[in-house]
Design a protein around this motif. Structure first.
Motif, mmCIF file in Angstrom:
data_model
loop_
_atom_site.group_PDB
_atom_site.id
_atom_site.type_symbol
_atom_site.label_atom_id
_atom_site.label_comp_id
_atom_site.label_asym_id
_atom_site.label_seq_id
_atom_site.Cartn_x
_atom_site.Cartn_y
_atom_site.Cartn_z
ATOM 1 N N ASN A 99 -6.670 7.048 -9.365
ATOM 2 C CA ASN A 99 -5.673 7.233 -8.301
ATOM 3 C C ASN A 99 -6.061 6.604 -6.953
ATOM 4 O OD1 ASN A 99 -7.438 9.142 -7.079
ATOM 5 N ND2 ASN A 99 -6.576 10.767 -8.350
ATOM 6 N N MET A 101 -7.171 3.419 -6.820
ATOM 7 C CA MET A 101 -7.167 1.962 -7.030
ATOM 8 C C MET A 101 -5.773 1.498 -7.455
ATOM 9 S SD MET A 101 -10.790 1.244 -8.938
ATOM 10 C CE MET A 101 -10.508 -0.536 -8.864
ATOM 11 N N MET B 101 -0.078 -0.600 -6.153
ATOM 12 C CA MET B 101 -0.340 0.499 -5.213
ATOM 13 C C MET B 101 -1.334 1.478 -5.816
ATOM 14 S SD MET B 101 3.389 1.369 -3.589
ATOM 15 C CE MET B 101 2.664 2.546 -2.452
ATOM 16 N N THR B 102 -1.977 2.269 -4.955
ATOM 17 C CA THR B 102 -2.827 3.347 -5.454
ATOM 18 C C THR B 102 -1.952 4.574 -5.718
ATOM 19 O OG1 THR B 102 -3.227 4.419 -3.330
ATOM 20 C CG2 THR B 102 -4.671 2.570 -3.887
ATOM 21 N N GLY B 103 -2.437 5.451 -6.575
ATOM 22 C CA GLY B 103 -1.749 6.720 -6.806
ATOM 23 C C GLY B 103 -1.670 7.548 -5.533
ATOM 24 N N ILE B 104 -2.719 7.474 -4.724
ATOM 25 C CA ILE B 104 -2.744 8.245 -3.463
ATOM 26 C C ILE B 104 -1.595 7.815 -2.554
ATOM 27 C CG2 ILE B 104 -4.069 8.659 -1.335
ATOM 28 C CD1 ILE B 104 -6.654 8.356 -3.084
ATOM 29 N N TYR B 112 -4.136 13.659 8.739
ATOM 30 C CA TYR B 112 -4.760 13.265 10.002
ATOM 31 C C TYR B 112 -4.875 14.500 10.884
ATOM 32 C CZ TYR B 112 -4.698 8.304 9.033
ATOM 33 O OH TYR B 112 -4.955 7.067 8.501
ATOM 34 N N TYR B 121 -8.579 10.301 10.577
ATOM 35 C CA TYR B 121 -8.533 10.560 9.139
ATOM 36 C C TYR B 121 -9.192 11.892 8.803
ATOM 37 C CZ TYR B 121 -9.736 10.254 4.210
ATOM 38 O OH TYR B 121 -9.879 10.531 2.872
ATOM 39 N N VAL B 124 -7.661 13.117 1.808
ATOM 40 C CA VAL B 124 -6.521 12.732 0.955
ATOM 41 C C VAL B 124 -6.223 13.816 -0.070
ATOM 42 C CG1 VAL B 124 -6.671 10.210 1.132
ATOM 43 C CG2 VAL B 124 -8.076 11.392 -0.574
ATOM 44 N N ARG B 126 -5.252 13.805 -3.692
ATOM 45 C CA ARG B 126 -5.181 12.891 -4.837
ATOM 46 C C ARG B 126 -4.261 13.468 -5.912
ATOM 47 N NH1 ARG B 126 -10.155 9.763 -5.870
ATOM 48 N NH2 ARG B 126 -11.545 9.988 -4.115
ATOM 49 N N SER B 196 -3.174 1.468 1.302
ATOM 50 C CA SER B 196 -3.921 2.213 0.291
ATOM 51 C C SER B 196 -3.664 3.718 0.326
ATOM 52 C CB SER B 196 -5.416 1.931 0.410
ATOM 53 O OG SER B 196 -5.940 2.471 1.601
ATOM 54 N N ARG B 197 -3.049 4.197 1.414
ATOM 55 C CA ARG B 197 -2.619 5.604 1.457
ATOM 56 C C ARG B 197 -1.421 5.707 2.392
ATOM 57 N NH1 ARG B 197 -5.703 7.136 5.973
ATOM 58 N NH2 ARG B 197 -7.683 6.030 6.181
ATOM 59 N N LEU B 200 -1.375 4.809 6.138
ATOM 60 C CA LEU B 200 -1.675 3.432 6.530
ATOM 61 C C LEU B 200 -0.458 2.507 6.397
ATOM 62 C CD1 LEU B 200 -5.343 3.029 5.210
ATOM 63 C CD2 LEU B 200 -4.574 3.455 7.545
ATOM 64 N N LYS B 205 1.146 3.993 11.050
ATOM 65 C CA LYS B 205 -0.014 3.602 11.854
ATOM 66 C C LYS B 205 0.414 3.296 13.302
ATOM 67 C CE LYS B 205 -4.323 1.138 11.117
ATOM 68 N NZ LYS B 205 -4.942 -0.154 10.834
ATOM 69 N N ASN B 339 -2.212 -5.890 2.103
ATOM 70 C CA ASN B 339 -3.152 -4.801 1.861
ATOM 71 C C ASN B 339 -3.562 -4.251 3.237
ATOM 72 O OD1 ASN B 339 -4.987 -6.723 2.864
ATOM 73 N ND2 ASN B 339 -5.548 -7.407 0.810
ATOM 74 N N ASP B 340 -4.500 -3.336 3.276
ATOM 75 C CA ASP B 340 -4.829 -2.722 4.570
ATOM 76 C C ASP B 340 -5.372 -3.733 5.570
ATOM 77 O OD1 ASP B 340 -4.070 -0.099 3.810
ATOM 78 O OD2 ASP B 340 -5.954 0.144 2.747
#
Lengths: 363, 363
Positions: A99, A101, B101-104, B112, B121, B124, B126, B196-197, B200, B205, B339-340
């Motif tokens: 999760n 990646m 994408m990530t699962g997160i 935050y 931060y 997370v 998950r 990635s989350r 972000l 942001k 990406n980030d």
């Protein structure tokens, strides 16, 4: 009037290119088994083409490390083609993506093509299932020969891979574009979590940007400095070794094992530079004071053990972790694993240090 | 001797913290339905708490846009607690994570916490399955009150969410920490692919870094400037509007629809700044000349249409895309979505421009 002509030309160009694109889509793709091309990024040759290590040759290392050595992190297929498109068919284990990646990083691939003396992003092979997939990576390319590197999945075992090019196009093995052998031993962060695609894992990025062959021996959650792993690394013919292995062991394990790891490598390699890096994984401790104390203690133990050895070893270096991911805590995906921003910040700090050391040894 | 004492103190500290941690783990967690807390990030109030829009109030917009409006991109739960830990139980649709994408980011969350005047931060959540999950977000925090923002999944529909704190701890609704209403209309890139989350995603942001309330109206693959969507946006009470909507429509759609979108918004909002951004999605065209020509043509059409309107509209701005993701093509996950690293580079360029414009209008 000029604007009208320019507008009409734009339309004509787009129509032509769309036509070329459609024509190319109907071009038959010819697939070649990747085992007929060149594999780069391995620490040693072995009979398992898609594995990082031939684990049958390393019976003493822990089972979980053997299993992770089947993940293709840091491996890439080098080839040359004059095709206008490049595609892939590949199978991995049935394992689902973690999760933290992307699927592309975990079980997909990305392609780099050399242009103007620089390795440039070419495209991605998106996994469409957790086992077998086929994907067009890039199409509609200009004519001419392209030197390519296809970075394999960072977290899955590749069971098979074929590279597709246009019917009639040439496809032949490339050479290893990277010089020397620099091993990077470490955790999931070395293996590639949480870079957004395989080629953005930090050893791969270091290779492309420096021309050195940084070899990925990242073992997710399991870079615990075991004596058997130390013995294995020490036996590998390397020009330099980077130890980024603070995140996984407990403080006690780190205190007990750091000396053996470094001393064992040093006995086999009396003159090479060994570069130690403190734990980059620290944002989880931003509010969690137990995690913060644990990371601080591990960094302290590691530094202490490295410092002791440095007294008789002038070729042993330490990069301290403070500020490696920046100061805003936005450089991780999950508080542990750098995201692409974190990796970029980390490389901006460690790359010049590492390259300076390599230069000093004329590597 | 000093080193020995310092070593013993480190061990004692770690043992104490581990003990506190174990004790906290056994503390019962008390869950509160997020609907009793404060939701922020919406363009308008609506009866569906976890949806960005009340789609029953916007019958004319395309079905696929309605469906995407159920994704919680840009929404966050604001709360205040003195708990030492924060956890979550939540359910989303059964939809699996996209491969870029990530699962997160897709179906998880990130927290935050405000400290030293800055949103930092915290942790997370998950996802452990594609539907319902429970996760400890952060634990072992220092005593005292914490002002929190929990950013919801960017690409899934939240069906339920409860926030957990230590038994006996206080948990109460927060306020909206962000001022004014600035709508960001756009594609998947606005919605949050491939940050990635959730926190972000670039509008989130921007909000944390500027203090303005940037509202996420990103509709993945479907920001096509439809007249019904233009009418909907125009009716929303906004202090500024950002149009980052070049990636999804065809060149022809963009040419035909840009004027209506901007003119319609302008009629409802005669004085607010409208900031247009060219397509950031361009790395896929690094080698694919059809994609490169298509993106260039869309940017050209968009600029042309904006330039025409600018002749009578001094409050209409254009940010050109060149260099927004840097020059090395490493700023995307898949050639399309930043990406980030890409988002960070993009914000370094667009944030000062946007903030300068807002300041000029005393917003």
């Amino acid at each position: 009037m000029n604007k009208l002509i320019s507008f009409i030309w734009s339309i004509v160009l787009l129509l032509c290119l769309t036509f070329v694109s459609k024509a190319q889509q109907s071009t038959k793709l010819i697939y070649t088994d990747a085992r007929e091309l060149t594999m780069i990024g391995k620490a040693e040759k072995g009979k398992m083409f898609f594995h990082r290590l031939d684990t049958s040759a390393h019976k003493a290392i822990p089972g979980v490390v053997k299993s992770l050595a089947t993940n293709s992190a840091g491996l890439a297929i080098s080839f040359i083609t004059n095709s206008s498109s490049i595609s892939a068919k590949w199978c991995t284990s049935k394992q689902a993506t973690a999760n933290n990646m992307t699927g592309i990083a975990y079980e997909g691939m990305d392609l780099y093509i050399k242009r103007d003396g620089r390795w440039q992003y070419g495209g991605v092979a998106r996994p469409v299932s957790h086992d077998c997939s086929e994907a067009m990576i890039v199409e509609n390319m200009m004519p001419g020969e392209k030197e390519c590197l296809l970075f394999l999945p960072t977290y899955d075992e590749v069971l098979s891979l074929s590279v597709g090019v246009d019917q009639g196009a040439e496809l032949r093995p490339g050479t290893n574009p990277f010089k020397k052998q620099i091993l990077v031993y470490g955790s999931s962060i070395v293996q590639g979590a949480s870079a957004s695609r395989p080629g953005l894992a930090y050893p791969a990025k270091l290779s492309r940007e420096s021309g050195y062959n940084f070899i990925n021996l990242g073992f997710s959650g399991n870079a615990k400095l075991e004596a058997s792993v130390a013995d294995m690394i020490a036996a590998m013919p390397m020009d330099a070794i980077i130890l980024d292995c603070v995140p996984n062991p407990s403080p006690e394990e780190l205190l007990a094992r750091t000396n053996y790891l470094i001393s064992t490598i040093r006995r086999s390699h009396p003159k090479i530079p060994i570069v130690c890096i403190q734990s980059v994984a620290r944002e989880k401790g931003n509010f969690d004071k137990v995690v913060a104390a644990r990371v601080a203690l591990k960094d302290k133990y590691f530094k202490q053990e490295v410092n002791k050895l440095q007294k008789q070893d002038k070729d042993l270096y330490l990069i301290e972790a403070d500020g490696l991911l920046g100061k805003d805590q936005e450089g991780t995906t999950d508080g542990i694993h750098p995201n692409d921003l974190g990796f970029d910040r980390m490389l901006q700090k460690i790359k010049p240090r590492i390259l300076k050391i390599l230069k000093r040894y004329r590597i």
